[in-house]
Write a protein that holds these residues in place. Structure first.
Motif, PDB file in Angstrom:
ATOM      1  N   LEU A 218     -13.405  13.147   3.637  1.00 10.26           N
ATOM      2  CA  LEU A 218     -13.128  13.988   2.476  1.00 10.26           C
ATOM      3  C   LEU A 218     -11.621  14.044   2.251  1.00 10.26           C
ATOM      4  O   LEU A 218     -10.881  14.562   3.098  1.00 10.26           O
ATOM      5  CB  LEU A 218     -13.671  15.404   2.688  1.00 10.26           C
ATOM      6  N   ASN A 219     -11.167  13.483   1.141  1.00  2.98           N
ATOM      7  CA  ASN A 219      -9.742  13.513   0.782  1.00  2.98           C
ATOM      8  C   ASN A 219      -8.856  13.095   1.955  1.00  2.98           C
ATOM      9  O   ASN A 219      -7.854  13.743   2.265  1.00  2.98           O
ATOM     10  CB  ASN A 219      -9.351  14.914   0.290  1.00  2.98           C
TER      11      ASN A 219
ATOM     12  N   VAL B  23       0.853  -1.190   0.000  1.00  6.47           N
ATOM     13  CA  VAL B  23       0.000   0.000   0.000  1.00  6.47           C
ATOM     14  C   VAL B  23       0.887   1.238   0.000  1.00  6.47           C
ATOM     15  O   VAL B  23       1.820   1.349   0.798  1.00  6.47           O
ATOM     16  CB  VAL B  23      -0.939   0.021   1.225  1.00  6.47           C
ATOM     17  N   THR B  24       0.606   2.165  -0.882  1.00  5.64           N
ATOM     18  CA  THR B  24       1.416   3.375  -1.014  1.00  5.64           C
ATOM     19  C   THR B  24       1.086   4.378   0.083  1.00  5.64           C
ATOM     20  O   THR B  24      -0.088   4.686   0.329  1.00  5.64           O
ATOM     21  CB  THR B  24       1.159   4.039  -2.380  1.00  5.64           C
ATOM     22  N   ALA B  25       2.121   4.885   0.755  1.00  4.10           N
ATOM     23  CA  ALA B  25       1.918   5.981   1.703  1.00  4.10           C
ATOM     24  C   ALA B  25       1.488   7.213   0.914  1.00  4.10           C
ATOM     25  O   ALA B  25       2.114   7.572  -0.084  1.00  4.10           O
ATOM     26  CB  ALA B  25       3.197   6.265   2.478  1.00  4.10           C
ATOM     27  N   THR B  26       0.429   7.859   1.353  1.00  3.65           N
ATOM     28  CA  THR B  26      -0.152   8.949   0.564  1.00  3.65           C
ATOM     29  C   THR B  26       0.548  10.287   0.758  1.00  3.65           C
ATOM     30  O   THR B  26       0.460  11.165  -0.099  1.00  3.65           O
ATOM     31  CB  THR B  26      -1.628   9.138   0.930  1.00  3.65           C
ATOM     32  N   GLY B  27       1.195  10.472   1.911  1.00  4.53           N
ATOM     33  CA  GLY B  27       1.769  11.773   2.227  1.00  4.53           C
ATOM     34  C   GLY B  27       0.751  12.782   2.695  1.00  4.53           C
ATOM     35  O   GLY B  27       1.096  13.929   2.999  1.00  4.53           O
TER      36      GLY B  27
ATOM     37  N   ALA C 136      -8.724  17.825  -5.568  1.00  2.00           N
ATOM     38  CA  ALA C 136      -7.737  18.304  -4.595  1.00  2.00           C
ATOM     39  C   ALA C 136      -6.879  17.176  -4.042  1.00  2.00           C
ATOM     40  O   ALA C 136      -5.801  17.427  -3.497  1.00  2.00           O
ATOM     41  CB  ALA C 136      -8.436  19.029  -3.443  1.00  2.00           C
ATOM     42  N   TRP C 137      -7.330  15.927  -4.172  1.00  2.00           N
ATOM     43  CA  TRP C 137      -6.592  14.795  -3.610  1.00  2.00           C
ATOM     44  C   TRP C 137      -5.248  14.594  -4.284  1.00  2.00           C
ATOM     45  O   TRP C 137      -4.231  14.391  -3.636  1.00  2.00           O
ATOM     46  CB  TRP C 137      -7.426  13.517  -3.707  1.00  2.00           C
ATOM     47  N   GLY C 138      -5.205  14.601  -5.607  1.00  2.00           N
ATOM     48  CA  GLY C 138      -3.969  14.326  -6.332  1.00  2.00           C
ATOM     49  C   GLY C 138      -4.032  12.990  -7.050  1.00  2.00           C
ATOM     50  O   GLY C 138      -5.109  12.434  -7.279  1.00  2.00           O
ATOM     51  N   ARG C 139      -2.875  12.443  -7.387  1.00  2.00           N
ATOM     52  CA  ARG C 139      -2.794  11.245  -8.221  1.00  2.00           C
ATOM     53  C   ARG C 139      -2.604   9.946  -7.438  1.00  2.00           C
ATOM     54  O   ARG C 139      -2.738   8.852  -7.981  1.00  2.00           O
ATOM     55  CB  ARG C 139      -1.631  11.379  -9.210  1.00  2.00           C
TER      56      ARG C 139
ATOM     57  N   GLY D  67      -4.771   7.779  -9.644  1.00  2.00           N
ATOM     58  CA  GLY D  67      -4.702   8.685 -10.782  1.00  2.00           C
ATOM     59  C   GLY D  67      -5.434   9.982 -10.503  1.00  2.00           C
ATOM     60  O   GLY D  67      -6.226  10.090  -9.559  1.00  2.00           O
ATOM     61  N   ALA D  68      -5.160  10.979 -11.331  1.00  2.00           N
ATOM     62  CA  ALA D  68      -5.756  12.301 -11.153  1.00  2.00           C
ATOM     63  C   ALA D  68      -7.274  12.241 -11.304  1.00  2.00           C
ATOM     64  O   ALA D  68      -7.805  11.483 -12.117  1.00  2.00           O
ATOM     65  CB  ALA D  68      -5.164  13.274 -12.161  1.00  2.00           C
ATOM     66  N   ILE D  69      -7.964  13.054 -10.508  1.00  2.00           N
ATOM     67  CA  ILE D  69      -9.415  13.185 -10.578  1.00  2.00           C
ATOM     68  C   ILE D  69      -9.719  14.523 -11.244  1.00  2.00           C
ATOM     69  O   ILE D  69      -9.248  15.570 -10.795  1.00  2.00           O
ATOM     70  CB  ILE D  69     -10.042  13.128  -9.172  1.00  2.00           C
TER      71      ILE D  69
END
Length: 409
Positions: A191-192, A119-123, A207-210, A252-254
């Motif tokens: 939310l995000n 699982v990728t750490a989101t930051g 606003a979340w990112g990729r 991926g981007a939203i």
């Protein structure tokens, strides 16, 4: 949307405990240079900087402080962030990119995922965030946060920010939102956010990112280390209608104007009833405990209220810290960061941080991410780019989720 809640604070009944705690913290700092002893140097109109030694329980440490006068109409505070919730950058990169004259690092964040292999750490940051009046994200469940143990009576909804009247405040921001399907309103659980409550539905926007949304369904309301949910579902909503669905969270981007709804457990079961083309309405906002509206806000936790340390602050663990102090009725802000050089790395306890902020003239205090994240930057006189004023404990700047920026015009 606003909803009145009880803000963080201290009761009269805790006066004896607080007095004792203040004596302990103050005693630990008794050898410190007086708050007025160091020389302030100008950074910009309404912004000054200084550094000085503090003698604390673990030994001498070194503090760096920015003083920001919010009565000056040419200066303001704002959120430093890399343009996406799930992204990181160094404080100097953020400040230079947004043309801030100074700043410090901000909230604790999802820095690693060793507990969830693959699982990728989101930051993404732990707490709520608002930038330029726009809501970016809500707070993760308390058990899913990163950082030291919270003081008693506090939670991940705690924020420090500046309201629309230009006053700095310590407050709480809770997510309020709905997902309307088949004429029925469902509660929006996130939310995000890098972590959603169990059995909930969370919304992700542009606003979340990729970064992958998989982390949002891992852990539980009682354990960050718990496994990832196997009961998940995701639907994409564009212009008020479902356009696609998936059994697992994607990445991926939203696109702007698109919302991705991620459900886990019971929330996933509700989303599975939706079909492509069906109407869905998503509404959300952050409700403040004080009913104030915010220009900017970010998470952390309070340590000082009405000039008194919160009860139960840790008095044993010393570390490199970043904090915000507020004085003069919200019109004076102190951005406080310790030096991470080897000679000073033992730092302060949280109780000592509260005492240090009070000695500067703060009546409200708020702790931000520390350790290797602690960074304070400011432009040199006549300069156009910031420089790092403290020594980050890792030797170089750490990429962080957000920060507090100082802007002038």
């Amino acid at each position: 949307m606003t909803r009145h809640q009880k803000p963080y604070g201290v009761r009269r009944t805790t006066l004896t405990l607080l007095t004792a705690l203040g004596t302990l913290a103050g005693g630990a700092l008794a050898g410190a240079a007086p708050a007025g002893a160091a020389t302030w140097t100008g950074v910009a109109a309404g912004v000054t900087y200084r550094q000085y030694d503090l003698s604390a329980a673990a030994g001498v440490t070194h503090a760096h402080v920015l003083s920001v006068d919010l009565t000056n109409t040419h200066v303001r505070l704002g959120l430093l962030y890399p343009g996406a919730v799930a992204a990181n950058a160094t404080v100097s990169t953020l400040a230079n990119g947004q043309k801030a004259v100074a700043g410090v690092n901000g909230d604790f964040f999802n820095i690693s995922e060793a507990q969830h292999p693959g699982v990728t750490a989101t930051g993404a940051s732990v707490g709520p965030a608002i930038a330029n009046g726009a809501v970016l994200k809500g707070a993760v469940p308390d058990a899913q946060r990163f950082g030291p143990e919270l003081p008693p009576g506090t939670d991940t909804e705690a924020v420090v920010g500046v309201d629309t009247t230009g006053r700095a405040r310590v407050d709480r921001l809770s997510l309020g939102g709905t997902v309307t399907v088949f004429g029925r309103r469902l509660t929006l659980g996130g939310l995000n956010q890098y972590a959603l409550p169990e059995n909930s539905i969370g919304a992700f926007t542009s606003a979340w990112g990729r970064v992958s949304r998989k982390r949002a369904v891992c852990g539980t309301d009682t354990s960050r280390a718990a496994g990832c949910s196997t009961g998940t579902y995701e639907v994409t909503v564009r212009r008020g209608r479902v356009v696609s669905a998936s059994a697992t969270p994607g990445g991926g981007a939203i696109a702007a104007g698109t919302t991705v709804l991620v459900g886990r457990e019971a929330g996933a079961a509700r989303l599975k009833r939706l079909r492509v083309g069906e109407r869905v309405s998503v509404r959300y906002g952050l409700n403040s405990a004080s009913s104030a509206a915010y220009r900017f806000a970010l998470g952390g936790y309070p340590v000082l209220s009405d000039g008194r340390a919160l009860p139960g602050l840790d008095t044993r663990v010393s570390a490199v810290r970043t904090a915000v102090g507020i004085g003069n009725g919200g019109r004076r802000v102190f951005l406080f960061a310790l030096d991470g050089a080897a000679a000073y790395r033992k730092g302060l306890t949280i109780a000592e941080v509260a005492a240090a902020l009070k000695s500067l003239g703060a009546t409200e205090g708020f702790s931000l991410d520390g350790g290797g994240s602690t960074t304070l930057v400011a432009r040199p006189s006549g300069g156009t780019r910031v420089t790092v004023r403290n020594h980050p404990s890792g030797g170089t700047e750490r990429a962080v989720a957000n920060g507090v920026g100082v802007f002038t015009q």
